[in-house]
Scaffold this active site. Sequence first.
Site, PDB file in Angstrom:
ATOM      1  N   GLY A   8      30.579  -2.093   0.286  1.00  0.00           N
ATOM      2  CA  GLY A   8      31.833  -2.650   0.433  1.00  0.00           C
ATOM      3  C   GLY A   8      32.232  -3.456  -0.616  1.00  0.00           C
ATOM      4  CB  ALA A   9      30.576  -3.479  -3.949  1.00  0.00           C
ATOM      5  CE  LYS A  52      22.872   3.695 -12.248  1.00  0.00           C
ATOM      6  NZ  LYS A  52      21.433   4.214 -12.639  1.00  0.00           N
ATOM      7  CB  SER A 131      33.271  -9.560  13.439  1.00  0.00           C
ATOM      8  OG  SER A 131      34.554  -9.974  13.931  1.00  0.00           O
ATOM      9  CE1 TYR A 143      34.601  -0.226  25.477  1.00  0.00           C
ATOM     10  CE2 TYR A 143      35.259   1.845  24.611  1.00  0.00           C
ATOM     11  CZ  TYR A 143      34.439   0.999  25.597  1.00  0.00           C
ATOM     12  OH  TYR A 143      33.495   1.566  26.334  1.00  0.00           O
ATOM     13  CB  SER A 148      30.633  -1.284  15.236  1.00  0.00           C
ATOM     14  OG  SER A 148      31.695  -2.283  14.930  1.00  0.00           O
ATOM     15  CE  LYS A 149      31.991  -5.676  11.911  1.00  0.00           C
ATOM     16  NZ  LYS A 149      31.557  -5.460  10.524  1.00  0.00           N
TER      17      LYS A 149
END
Length: 242
Positions: A8-9, A52, A131, A143, A148-149
């Site tokens: 996520g850079a 890189k 989060s 949901y 996921s978190k």
Amino acid sequence: MKNVLVTGATSGIGLNYVKKNLNKDYNFFLIGRNFTDLKNYIKNKKIKSKIKFINFDFKKKIGLFNFNKIPKLDYIVLSAGIAKYNLIKDFNENIFDEVININLIQTSKFVGFLVKKNKINEYASIVVISSISGCKMAFKLNYAYSISKAGLKAMVETLACELASKYIRVNSVAPGMVETPLNKKLSNDDYFTKIDKTKYLLGKRYAKVKEISDVINFLLSKNSSFITGQTIIVDGGFTLTK
Ligand SMILES: NC(=O)c1ccc[n+]([C@@H]2O[C@H](COP(=O)([O-])OP(=O)(O)OC[C@H]3O[C@@H](n4cnc5c(N)ncnc54)[C@H](OP(=O)(O)O)[C@@H]3O)[C@@H](O)[C@H]2O)c1
């Protein structure tokens, strides 16, 4: 010289973390799909770090990632993530699969491969961007995202247990709303935009990306050498108000 990998850079929190640290003696391995912003940012700048760029879509099987491209890592920042909102009554399997896949399954598989392929140095530090949704409180519409978190919390704790024998630390940062492109897609009518900003006790505002990067830097550094398996909430006091 530290070897630093960031997912996520290319945007938001991950991008700001990279920008804040370009003057350090770092060997960056940056993963994303569109590096335009970062490439423009560094074009005429003198930076100390080496970079890189690794173009990889996290929709692909992680087994296809070329782990030979990266050396043993000292710092790992896992910031790749997406947010898609809908009510459970409008449950949509595609949205559910996509959000759980990118945020949880691919992120945890990625670390699994890094460990298996012996790509993490002793005394390394790993920071995952979680989060408040899912690890501290619940919101409607969230949901898949909060599941996921919540899963990432289990990932962090399990990794922290298993990797402690090598003094590898694993922690997460759980922001409330942060000023990033992820939220720019929300309109003024959206549920999350309408949440009363006074609940963000410190300044009645969303977090700035720098305020998340500062905590990432803390968790990566020796200043947090006895912290592992933890989630640090960075929400200006929001979760105290509910
Ligand atoms: N912003 C908030 O309010 C907030 C609050 C709490 C938690 N978070 C979490 O913080 C993390 C970063 O979010 P952000 O606000 O910085 O969002 P953002 O600006 O939208 O950035 C998301 C990043 O994830 C990457 N990504 C998404 N899908 C990908 C895919 N299929 N393959 C490879 N990379 C992919 C993007 O890369 P490309 O652009 O190159 O595709 C981008 O670099 C996320 O995990 C998010 O859940 C954000």
